[in-house]
Design a protein around this motif. Sequence first.
Motif, PDB file in Angstrom:
ATOM      1  N   LEU A 289      45.869  10.103  11.345  1.00 45.39           N
ATOM      2  CA  LEU A 289      46.206  11.262  12.167  1.00 45.39           C
ATOM      3  C   LEU A 289      46.774  10.873  13.525  1.00 45.39           C
ATOM      4  O   LEU A 289      47.531  11.635  14.129  1.00 45.39           O
ATOM      5  CB  LEU A 289      44.968  12.149  12.360  1.00 45.39           C
ATOM      6  CG  LEU A 289      44.500  12.918  11.130  1.00 45.39           C
ATOM      7  CD1 LEU A 289      43.116  13.519  11.365  1.00 45.39           C
ATOM      8  CD2 LEU A 289      45.495  14.024  10.767  1.00 45.39           C
TER       9      LEU A 289
ATOM     10  N   ASP B  26      48.205  18.203  10.235  1.00 45.30           N
ATOM     11  CA  ASP B  26      48.145  17.038  11.114  1.00 45.30           C
ATOM     12  C   ASP B  26      47.913  17.508  12.548  1.00 45.30           C
ATOM     13  O   ASP B  26      47.602  18.664  12.784  1.00 45.30           O
ATOM     14  CB  ASP B  26      49.414  16.185  10.987  1.00 45.30           C
ATOM     15  CG  ASP B  26      50.692  16.979  11.281  1.00 45.30           C
ATOM     16  OD1 ASP B  26      50.664  17.873  12.171  1.00 45.30           O
ATOM     17  OD2 ASP B  26      51.731  16.710  10.659  1.00 45.30           O
TER      18      ASP B  26
ATOM     19  N   SER C   4      50.182  17.378  15.047  1.00 49.64           N
ATOM     20  CA  SER C   4      51.423  17.609  15.786  1.00 49.64           C
ATOM     21  C   SER C   4      51.353  18.876  16.631  1.00 49.64           C
ATOM     22  O   SER C   4      51.967  18.953  17.705  1.00 49.64           O
ATOM     23  CB  SER C   4      52.614  17.684  14.821  1.00 49.64           C
ATOM     24  OG  SER C   4      52.439  18.737  13.882  1.00 49.64           O
TER      25      SER C   4
END
Length: 205
Positions: free
Chosen positions: A44, A109, A111
Amino acid sequence: MNAGICALILAAGEGTRMRPLTLTTPKPLLPVGGAPLLDRAFALVDGLDTAVNAFHLSDQIVAHVGNRAHVEVEKELLGSSGSVGNLRGWIAGRAVLVLNGDAYLHGGDLSVLLDGWDGDKVRMLGVPAGDEPFAFGAHVFAGASLLPWRVVADLEPVLSHLVLTAWRPAERAGLLEVREFGGTYVDCGTPADYTRANALAAGRG
């Protein structure tokens, strides 16, 4: 990726609610879907300069991490805030993405925590709160937060938690942004949740 941001994976907890599994294995090294939680955490934060803290069964954490990250072995449990404060010298003016080593984030994720960040506000990954009493607006914490250096610089290496030293103060000041995680978050803190995480990883969730 984001040269001004580093990462800290929190892997020092004793995992008392997960005993007897954690009597011989640190919780971040327990497998979910065949991969240790710690390796999933590394995936991650891939691309970020990373540190891992350790305390309980620290020799196993040190050996597993190898040369993939800086490892800080704590002499006593410091909590999430104290662990960041203990690494101020390593963080050295950067922002830090703090990720719980027992967090299982399925179907997404990190982001969303990084995209469009102004470099000043505290960001928290969240999932819908439902009836959870410890909410931040309509969300609850989902295992990761992003702290600017101005916050990190004030954290001391003493036992404390980010909810007290960073998140709630930022919320009161109007400087907290909660970014919703698009997948499923499981805090692998109990046998039931650990079983749920493995079911999700196996496609049975």
